[in-house]
Structures are given as structure tokens and as C-alpha cells.
Design a protein around this motif. Structure first.
Motif, PDB file in Angstrom:
ATOM      1  N   GLY A  58     -98.547 102.544 -39.608  1.00 61.96           N
ATOM      2  CA  GLY A  58     -99.187 103.826 -39.898  1.00 61.96           C
ATOM      3  C   GLY A  58     -98.722 104.512 -41.170  1.00 61.96           C
ATOM      4  O   GLY A  58     -98.522 105.731 -41.180  1.00 61.96           O
ATOM      5  N   LEU A  59     -98.562 103.780 -42.272  1.00 62.67           N
ATOM      6  CA  LEU A  59     -98.128 104.381 -43.528  1.00 62.67           C
ATOM      7  C   LEU A  59     -99.266 105.183 -44.148  1.00 62.67           C
ATOM      8  O   LEU A  59    -100.394 104.714 -44.264  1.00 62.67           O
ATOM      9  CB  LEU A  59     -97.669 103.290 -44.497  1.00 62.67           C
ATOM     10  N   VAL A  60     -98.969 106.416 -44.568  1.00 63.02           N
ATOM     11  CA  VAL A  60     -99.950 107.295 -45.218  1.00 63.02           C
ATOM     12  C   VAL A  60     -99.551 107.453 -46.681  1.00 63.02           C
ATOM     13  O   VAL A  60     -98.480 107.976 -46.986  1.00 63.02           O
ATOM     14  CB  VAL A  60    -100.019 108.670 -44.531  1.00 63.02           C
ATOM     15  N   GLU A  61    -100.416 107.014 -47.594  1.00 60.57           N
ATOM     16  CA  GLU A  61    -100.115 107.005 -49.026  1.00 60.57           C
ATOM     17  C   GLU A  61    -100.871 108.124 -49.747  1.00 60.57           C
ATOM     18  O   GLU A  61    -101.789 107.881 -50.512  1.00 60.57           O
ATOM     19  CB  GLU A  61    -100.485 105.648 -49.626  1.00 60.57           C
ATOM     20  N   ARG A  62    -100.452 109.350 -49.515  1.00 60.26           N
ATOM     21  CA  ARG A  62    -101.112 110.494 -50.153  1.00 60.26           C
ATOM     22  C   ARG A  62    -100.179 111.294 -51.048  1.00 60.26           C
ATOM     23  O   ARG A  62    -100.578 112.285 -51.636  1.00 60.26           O
ATOM     24  CB  ARG A  62    -101.694 111.424 -49.079  1.00 60.26           C
ATOM     25  N   GLY A  63     -98.928 110.903 -51.124  1.00 56.73           N
ATOM     26  CA  GLY A  63     -97.983 111.643 -51.927  1.00 56.73           C
ATOM     27  C   GLY A  63     -97.288 112.753 -51.154  1.00 56.73           C
ATOM     28  O   GLY A  63     -97.545 112.980 -49.959  1.00 56.73           O
ATOM     29  N   LEU A  64     -96.399 113.432 -51.850  1.00 57.42           N
ATOM     30  CA  LEU A  64     -95.604 114.528 -51.293  1.00 57.42           C
ATOM     31  C   LEU A  64     -95.664 115.703 -52.249  1.00 57.42           C
ATOM     32  O   LEU A  64     -95.617 115.519 -53.474  1.00 57.42           O
ATOM     33  CB  LEU A  64     -94.157 114.076 -51.083  1.00 57.42           C
ATOM     34  N   LEU A 123    -105.654 120.066 -53.378  1.00 54.06           N
ATOM     35  CA  LEU A 123    -105.016 118.872 -52.835  1.00 54.06           C
ATOM     36  C   LEU A 123    -104.975 118.887 -51.312  1.00 54.06           C
ATOM     37  O   LEU A 123    -105.112 117.840 -50.673  1.00 54.06           O
ATOM     38  CB  LEU A 123    -103.577 118.747 -53.374  1.00 54.06           C
ATOM     39  N   ASP A 124    -104.775 120.070 -50.732  1.00 53.11           N
ATOM     40  CA  ASP A 124    -104.620 120.154 -49.280  1.00 53.11           C
ATOM     41  C   ASP A 124    -105.391 121.365 -48.750  1.00 53.11           C
ATOM     42  O   ASP A 124    -104.811 122.409 -48.440  1.00 53.11           O
ATOM     43  CB  ASP A 124    -103.140 120.258 -48.908  1.00 53.11           C
ATOM     44  N   PRO A 125    -106.731 121.248 -48.644  1.00 55.10           N
ATOM     45  CA  PRO A 125    -107.544 122.389 -48.220  1.00 55.10           C
ATOM     46  C   PRO A 125    -107.439 122.714 -46.733  1.00 55.10           C
ATOM     47  O   PRO A 125    -107.997 123.727 -46.293  1.00 55.10           O
ATOM     48  CB  PRO A 125    -108.970 121.944 -48.581  1.00 55.10           C
ATOM     49  N   ASP A 126    -106.749 121.879 -45.969  1.00 52.61           N
ATOM     50  CA  ASP A 126    -106.691 122.079 -44.517  1.00 52.61           C
ATOM     51  C   ASP A 126    -105.599 123.050 -44.082  1.00 52.61           C
ATOM     52  O   ASP A 126    -105.455 123.306 -42.884  1.00 52.61           O
ATOM     53  CB  ASP A 126    -106.476 120.736 -43.815  1.00 52.61           C
ATOM     54  N   PRO A 175    -101.580 120.002 -42.229  1.00 50.76           N
ATOM     55  CA  PRO A 175    -101.709 119.576 -43.622  1.00 50.76           C
ATOM     56  C   PRO A 175    -102.076 118.096 -43.726  1.00 50.76           C
ATOM     57  O   PRO A 175    -101.785 117.304 -42.835  1.00 50.76           O
ATOM     58  CB  PRO A 175    -100.314 119.831 -44.202  1.00 50.76           C
ATOM     59  N   ARG A 176    -102.704 117.736 -44.842  1.00 49.73           N
ATOM     60  CA  ARG A 176    -102.968 116.330 -45.125  1.00 49.73           C
ATOM     61  C   ARG A 176    -101.757 115.653 -45.756  1.00 49.73           C
ATOM     62  O   ARG A 176    -101.543 114.458 -45.565  1.00 49.73           O
ATOM     63  CB  ARG A 176    -104.159 116.212 -46.088  1.00 49.73           C
ATOM     64  N   LEU A 177    -100.995 116.424 -46.541  1.00 55.97           N
ATOM     65  CA  LEU A 177     -99.853 115.877 -47.278  1.00 55.97           C
ATOM     66  C   LEU A 177     -98.555 116.288 -46.609  1.00 55.97           C
ATOM     67  O   LEU A 177     -98.461 117.373 -46.009  1.00 55.97           O
ATOM     68  CB  LEU A 177     -99.845 116.390 -48.727  1.00 55.97           C
TER      69      LEU A 177
END
Length: 446
Positions: free
Chosen positions: A136-142, A180-183, A307-309
Motif C-alpha cells: 500500500g505505498l502512496v507516492e504523492r509526496g510530503l 495540492l490538498d483540497p480535501d 488529507p491526501r498528502l
């Protein structure tokens, strides 16, 4: 009883993420592997409930300019992100002296390329592992979020240093952060988006590693504490183990439980015991200066916003990670002994800091949540101990001391260790990580 066998057998002491990655890559290289973990499958290591971040952005070691003065300012605040539990302990005093010696620009300049290379290679290995969806790796940055202008300016300078190292970092104002993170609603002055960083659920990652180790024929023995070693000539040939088992009887161990005592034989030995590694090393005649840096985490099962990130709340030193609908908050660095008790004042400090960045979150959202504590193994120069340890035995290796980067550096540590166990030259120059670098009389002493 005694266990044995033919062939090249590696004994890994420590079943956290470093020990499991070492076991996995050693098995892939053709070794036979037994892992000894002092706790249960959940363990009391710092791997299971941490922030789950893979961080090429972390190229500055813990021992860095300003850390000592910052720590002194924070020490009188019981809710601050940093504390040192002072006590009359020679080991802690020596660690503090060595940390002071390394907290300078020269050390950061000499370490940052190595930390970058280790983290980037580890990221590559994470991506390879992520071919199996169980990880489950998420590659969206930090995003490193800054509530105030001063921190934002400092992070912008960090982004410049990252660019010099070839890392992808974007300085973002509040509007860009919202894109970048509208949620999630943010109250940040700005931040830096490190695009190569990733995140995952560490519990899920550990479970996947355990399954792969079992599939490859490896063995993990839980509730198994090492109580000494057997030596023949210049090599360690067995670990003396106490295995606690409430079902089988056996002689009572030092912790008050019941346990069987036996030897586990090995051709090669890897110390990967996290914050407990110095005790193991001491039994082999090796000095590993180490401080346990206690951190805490809480996980919201149904957050008001997700958040997405993943992010770091810069001034508060709090990490925030979305994990399959849940949201984890982790933080603090409490230097002291191997104490896993919960300090509620530190938890309060984490909770109070969150609305400063995410205004929709309230203190009441965190009431009744389980609090988790884990001990990060912190070397005094902020660099891991990784490599052979001839002072302990000609078949002894060490993999520990990763501070806040244990999960992030676990795959590259395991991959490098497997190569060393097979007698190969490491693909990354790791002389600066020598386990004996603080040993008296060592030519690599820092």
C-alpha cells in the motif's frame, strides 16, 4: 534444548522493521534466517505505530545546528515536542557530549549526500516491494506545513539545499497548498512539497514482510530475549535465549514470566534490536552510544477531514499521515531510558498543536483514543550503525540507530546487510556508518 543445522544460517536479533527487512533480503540472497523478537508480533519496537513515512526529504541528521539551543528552550515546557530526562547515567552523558560535538554545519554537510543516497535507494526498493498491493505505498509526496513566516522562510532555505542535492522540492504559498490538498482546510502560511516522499501503513507493511519471510522459509520467534552468547575462537556460534511462553512452563525468567532457556546456533549474527541494541552489543564487547527517543502516536478512525498528502507540522514537530481512511498523528522526541510509559502532557502538546494547522480539528476528537509510545534508537551523530562489527566477533553485524528514519531506511538497510552477509561490497559507501566508530582506539572514531 539446542537448535542447529547445516548451511549458512543468519540469526537476526530484533523483529522490528530493520530486522524484518534484513531477514527478507538475506533470505532472498540464499541465507537461512531466524529472527528473534523480544516482544510479541505487535512488539514494543517503534515500527508498528509510527508515521509510516518514506522521506528522501530527511537529509539533515538529528545532530544539526540549532538542535541543542532549541532543546534547551523547550526543556522547561512539559508539552513541548522535545525533552531530555536527565539522570546520573554515564552512557547518556557520553551520548549528549557526542551529540554536541556533531551538531554543527560541517557534520550536516558531510552527511547529507549519504542520507540522500540511502533514502533514495530505499525509496526505489519500496517501489519494487509496492508491486504487491499488500504494502500500500502512496507516492504523492510530503508537505512540510509552516504556521508562521519564520518557519516558512527556514523551510524555503531547506528547499534550496534539497535542490542542490537533486531532490524535488517546491515552495508553496497557501493557495498552492490548497491546490495540492483540497480535501482538508489548512491555516498554514505556506510550506514545502517534497515530491519524492511517500507514505504507507507501517502495520500493514510489517505484516506483509512477515508473510514474505515465512514464504521464503524464514522463522520468526517472538517473546524471545537474548541473555548471552556462546563464542568459539573469534566467532559467535550461538545466542542464549529465554523464550517466554505462558502455556508451556519452564523456568521463570527475569521479567517474572515463565520461559524456556536454550541456544540458537548461527553462522552469522545481526544485531537489529533498536533501542535495546546497546545492551546486546555490550555483551559482545562493542560500545554503541545510543539514546532512546520516545515518540507518541494516535490514530483517528473517522477524521473530520482526510488529507491526501502526508505532512509535517513544522513548528510543532508533528507528523500527519492518512492511512486507508484513518489519520495518524505522531510526534515528540523524549530522550531518556527504555521507558514506554505514556506522558499525557506530551500527548496534550500534540493535540493542542493540530488546530493551528488544520482548524477543523478539535481537542475533543482525540478523547478516548489509544495512545501509543515507541522508542527510536538514536545514535549521537544522527547516522545509523550499519556494517560488520569485528570488535564483537568476525561474524557479527549491526543494523540499528536509525533515529526517526527507521521505516524509511529499512529496505536499503536490509538490502545492504544482505550483501555484507554474502561478502559483497556495498553499493553505497557506508564507512561513516561503521558500528565501531565511537569505540575507543578506533581509527574511524568520530
Amino acid at each position: 534444548m539446542e537448535e542447529g543445522g547445516t548451511g549458512s544460517r543468519v540469526l537476526v536479533i530484533g523483529g522490528g522493521v530493520i530486522g524484518l527487512c534484513t531477514a527478507y533480503y538475506a533470505l532472498r540472497s540464499g541465507k537461512r534466517v531466524v529472527v528473534l523478537e523480544r516482544g510479541g508480533p505487535g512488539g514494543d519496537n517503534c515500527s508498528a505505530e509510527n508515521a509510516g513515512m518514506v522521506v528522501p526529504s530527511h537529509f539533515v541528521p538529528l545532530a544539526a545546528p540549532g538542535m541543542i539551543s532549541l532543546g534547551l528552550r523547550w526543556m522547561l515546557n512539559p508539552q513541548s515536542p522535545f525533552a531530555v530526562r536527565l539522570r546520573a547515567d554515564r552512557g547518556l552523558l557520553r551520548w549528549a557530549f557526542l551529540f554536541w560535538r556533531h551538531a554543527n554545519r560541517g557534520h550536516v554537510a558531510a552527511s547529507r549526500e549519504l542520507l540522500r543516497d540511502l533514502n533514495l535507494r530505499s525509496r526505489e526498493l519500496f517501489v519494487e516491494l509496492a508491486g504487491d498491493p499488500e504494502f500500500g505505498l502512496v507516492e504523492r509526496g510530503l508537505v512540510r506545513l509552516c504556521a508562521g513566516a519564520k518557519a516558512f522562510d527556514q523551510e524555503a532555505h531547506l528547499a534550496e539545499a534539497a535542490a542542490e542535492l537533486g531532490l524535488e522540492a517546491e515552495v508553496c504559498d497557501a493557495n498552492r497548498l490548497a491546490e495540492l490538498d483540497p480535501d482538508v482546510d489548512m491555516a498554514a502560511a505556506g510550506g514545502v512539497w517534497f515530491k519524492q516522499d511517500c507514505h504507507l501503513d507501517p502495520t500493514r507493511f510489517l505484516a506483509g514482510l512477515r508473510r514474505r519471510i515465512a514464504d521464503l522459509g524464514g522463522e520468526i520467534r517472538y517473546n524471545s530475549s537474548v541473555d548471552g552468547f556462546a563464542r568459539e575462537g573469534g566467532a559467535i556460534v550461538a545466542a542464549k535465549v529465554i523464550e517466554r511462553d505462558s502455556v508451556r512452563g519452564g523456568e521463570r525468567d527475569d521479567a517474572g514470566g515463565r520461559g524456556d532457556r536454550f541456544d540458537v546456533r548461527a553462522d552469522q549474527l545481526v544485531i537489529a534490536g533498536g533501542a535495546w541494541s546497546p545492551e546486546l552489543a555490550h555483551g559482545l564487547g562493542l560500545t554503541l552510544p545510543m539514546a532512546a527517543g520516545k515518540g507518541y502516536s494516535m490514530t483517528l478512525p473517522d477524521p473530520v477531514q482526510l488529507p491526501r498528502l502526508c505532512s509535517i507540522l513544522t513548528e510543532a514537530r508533528v507528523a500527519v499521515t492518512p492511512m486507508a481512511g484513518r489519520l495518524r498523528f505522531a510526534g515528540t522526541m523524549e530522550i531518556g531510558g527504555n521507558d514506554l510509559s505514556i506522558n499525557e502532557r506530551r500527548i496534550t502538546g500534540i493535540v493542542k498543536s493540530i488546530p493551528r494547522y488544520f482548524p477543523r480539528f478539535e481537542a475533543g476528537h482525540f478523547e478516548g483514543l489509544d495512545r501509543w509510545a515507541g522508542l527510536r534508537p538514536c545514535s549521537p551523530d544522527g547516522l545509523p550503525y550499519l556494517g560488520p562489527a569485528p570488535a564483537a566477533g568476525n561474524n557479527v553485524f549491526v543494523a540499528t540507530g536509525h533515529s526517526m528514519m527507521g521505516l524509511s531506511l529499512a529496505p536499503v538497510t536490509g538490502h545492504l546487510m544482505a550483501g555484507l552477509l554474502c561478502g559483497n561490497q556495498p553499493e553505497i559507501a557506508i564507512a561513516k556508518l561503521a558500528p565501531h566508530r565511537f569505540q575507543k582506539g578506533s581509527v574511524n572514531k568520530s
